[in-house]
Scaffold this active site. Structure first.
Site, PDB file in Angstrom:
ATOM      1  N   GLU A 144      -3.254  52.284   2.465  1.00 52.69           N
ATOM      2  CA  GLU A 144      -4.199  53.059   1.640  1.00 52.69           C
ATOM      3  C   GLU A 144      -4.163  52.565   0.196  1.00 52.69           C
ATOM      4  O   GLU A 144      -4.086  53.370  -0.734  1.00 52.69           O
ATOM      5  CB  GLU A 144      -3.878  54.551   1.701  1.00 52.69           C
ATOM      6  CG  GLU A 144      -4.149  55.170   3.052  1.00 52.69           C
ATOM      7  CD  GLU A 144      -4.127  56.704   3.024  1.00 52.69           C
ATOM      8  OE1 GLU A 144      -3.478  57.270   2.117  1.00 52.69           O
ATOM      9  OE2 GLU A 144      -4.745  57.309   3.905  1.00 52.69           O
ATOM     10  N   GLU A 200      -5.497  56.547  11.021  1.00 52.43           N
ATOM     11  CA  GLU A 200      -4.694  57.774  10.974  1.00 52.43           C
ATOM     12  C   GLU A 200      -5.617  58.949  11.234  1.00 52.43           C
ATOM     13  O   GLU A 200      -6.366  59.372  10.344  1.00 52.43           O
ATOM     14  CB  GLU A 200      -4.020  57.948   9.609  1.00 52.43           C
ATOM     15  CG  GLU A 200      -2.907  56.960   9.365  1.00 52.43           C
ATOM     16  CD  GLU A 200      -2.259  57.157   7.992  1.00 52.43           C
ATOM     17  OE1 GLU A 200      -2.253  58.300   7.493  1.00 52.43           O
ATOM     18  OE2 GLU A 200      -1.789  56.151   7.432  1.00 52.43           O
TER      19      GLU A 200
END
Ligand code: GLA
Length: 588
Positions: A155, A231
């Site tokens: 991320e 995710e």
């Protein structure tokens, strides 16, 4: 070979939907991996994903340890018929201490972490040199290999925009022999996808709801990439003093169904959450709005020892209602698309039998020991944990207020994270980071003692890389100097000198648990407030009566037939006399 285009993935030429679940090898005991992975396969998943926490594997500069655990986990996945995805960081977030970055390194490089700063990159390269052979030899296509893909950073678009840094990491993975597809994962926001992705590297998105919206955002940036939710947050983590998070199984299953209907591949975050053993839990920090400089309302939020995550497999590895709901969604999908729901082998998966559970009982504590602090370091200012070579644990800081001073207020500055203050040997206050303290005063000649405890480094946001300890103590405006600092690591704990002695606060206490056979159990310290529990020298983790978690999971591999030692360090005012064993958890 794994290939992809906008329609999806192909493995060795045949279409494949990647149905993955996250299981972190470092959040359960190796003896439990076979059952955990068999259950993942029994849910209908064909792949397991894991992060790699750098700070677990390099606890001190150049001292590498436990690297083969990753390889052993990937080999177990192969035995259980699962492909694998590896996310080696260097930053992983994951509610893990410092997001996986070594504290000794971030103390040195500070805000240069997660950038193309040469000092930071040199440390990453040295770690990748020793880690990546574990992955390289287990790539799909090699004998016994299962690794389908490898992630670049984590991320990154939620942190920075240093394209040179991401390019260096991707190049470093390639140069060290990673030949399977690389990918990045980011939130489905345009600026995150713009800065977190790398040209020529697959992009994926992370989310908990609105699959259609998230995949549309991904498509805007990467029309040529297949939709992949790296995710899918089907549960959530807890922090001390906060609520226990759960997510309705039906609601979570509905989002999974929509991910698959949208053509998506998926990685359930988490399939099995596990436990933040020892001092490995991270922390969050509720930062102020981005245009504000007011940090007063930004509390520090340490993560609990349990990482159950309300995942389909609970902390003990047992299937929950969410497991059944997900298994149904995947079975329906496989019935409709048998050509896409493919598996590494054709064995019929089986849910493993649960491990035995110990009956409820009580263990009396009957021996005590002084805390086995390391040698004292003398310094004009209180040295940070990192300056003492301590990643976590406790430091006892002592000094004396200069003579002839009147009674004046004391201020503890930069406390990370919790301390008990003693004046002339008597408890005066408990101090917590981000919480306004009770006013305390001291006069000339007063002995000051602060027992400072780290509760986990922030793993997400601008405070990643923080240091532990305290930055100073002022007497009115005047700094106190002449400090003595004594470090106490907790995992492993130096051997203390046990005596049958008398209970007193801030002592270690231990008792013996006699067992015919090991089993899973859940521990509480009924008279305790806040402290640490060890089972046969293994530090289970922190307990805290603030909850939401009230029991600590003790997995069966930590116990053995015969005598087992339970040790505790209670940091509250009373010394507990007993530890309770329970057959089921209370996570709040
Ligand atoms: C992000 C991170 C993960 C984890 C989750 C929340 O998506 O990438 O490591 O921290 O949030 O559990």
């Amino acid at each position: 070979m794994l290939t992809y285009d906008s329609n999806g993935f192909r493995l060795d030429g045949r279409p494949l939907r990647i149905l993955s679940g996250a299981v972190h090898y470092f959040r359960s005991r190796p003896e439990q991996w076979p059952d955990r992975l068999a259950a993942v396969r029994a849910m209908g998943l064909n792949t397991v994903e894991t992060y790699v926490p750098w700070n677990l594997h390099e606890p001190a500069p150049g001292r590498f340890t436990r690297l083969d655990e990753l390889g052993a986990f990937l080999d177990e996945a192969h035995r259980q018929g699962l492909w694998t995805i590896v996310r080696p960081g260097p930053y992983i977030c994951a509610e893990w201490d410092n997001g996986g970055l070594p504290g000794w390194l971030t103390a040195r490089v500070g805000r240069r972490a997660r950038t193309s700063d040469p000092g930071f990159l040199a440390a990453v390269d040295a770690f990748f040199d020793v880690l990546l052979p574990q992955v390289v030899e287990r790539q799909w296509g090699r004998p016994g290999g299962t690794v389908l893909m490898v992630q670049v950073e984590n991320e990154y678009g939620a942190h920075g925009s240093d394209a040179d840094y991401l390019a260096h990491l991707a190049r470093g993975l390639r140069e060290r022999g990673i030949t399977v597809p690389l990918f990045t994962s980011d939130g489905p926001e345009d600026h995150m996808l713009a800065a977190g992705t790398v040209p020529g590297v697959l992009a994926t998105v992370n989310f908990g709801s609105d699959p259609e919206g998230a995949f549309a955002a991904l498509r805007r940036h990467r029309p040529e990439d297949p939709p992949f939710c790296m995710e899918y947050w089907n549960g959530w983590f807890d922090r001390w003093g906060g609520p226990h998070h759960t997510r309705d199984a039906g609601d979570a299953a509905d989002a999974l169904r929509r991910i698959l209907a949208a053509g998506g591949s998926v990685n359930l975050y988490m399939a099995h959450g596990g436990t933040n053993f020892g001092t490995t839990a991270g922390a969050n920090h509720a930062d102020p709005p981005f245009n504000s400089t007011d940090w007063t309302h930004s509390p520090y939020q340490p993560i609990t020892t349990s990482y159950d995550y309300d995942a389909p497999l609970d902390e003990r590895g047992l299937p929950t209602a969410k497991f059944d709901a997900f298994r149904q969604v995947i079975a329906d999908f496989a019935a409709e698309h048998p050509e896409l729901a493919r598996y590494l082998d054709h064995r019929e998966p089986e849910l493993p039998a649960p491990a035995p559970v110990l009956d409820a009982r009580e263990v009396l504590l009957d021996e005590y020991a002084e805390l086995p602090f390391g040698p004292a370091v003398h310094s004009p200012v209180p040295p940070l944990f990192e300056e003492l070579g301590l990643e976590h644990g406790l430091v006892r800081y002592t000094t004396t207020v200069p003579d002839r001073s009147p009674d004046l207020p004391l201020t503890v500055e930069g406390l990370h994270d919790r301390a008990t203050l003693h004046l002339d040997g008597k408890p005066a206050a408990t101090l917590e980071r981000g919480v306004a303290p009770e006013p305390v005063t001291a006069g000339g000649g007063t002995r000051i003692r602060l027992l400072v405890e780290s509760l986990g480094r922030v793993n997400y946001g601008p405070q990643v890389g923080e240091t532990k300890g305290l930055t100073g103590v002022r007497h009115e405006r005047q700094y106190l100097h002449g400090w003595q600092a004594e470090p106490l690591p907790l995992a492993p704990l130096p051997t203390p000198a046990w005596t049958p002695g008398t209970p007193a606060p801030e002592l270690l206490a231990r008792g013996t648990l006699h067992l015919d056979a090991p089993g899973d159990t859940f521990l509480t310290v009924p008279e305790g407030e806040h402290g640490y529990l060890w089972v046969n020298d293994f530090l289970l983790g922190r307990y805290d009566t603030r909850g939401p978690q009230h029991t600590l999971y003790c997995p069966w591999p930590l116990l053995r037939p015969g005598p087992n030692t339970l040790t505790l360090l209670e940091l509250g005012p009373t010394t507990p006399s007993r530890i309770h064993l329970h057959p089921s958890p209370d996570l709040g």
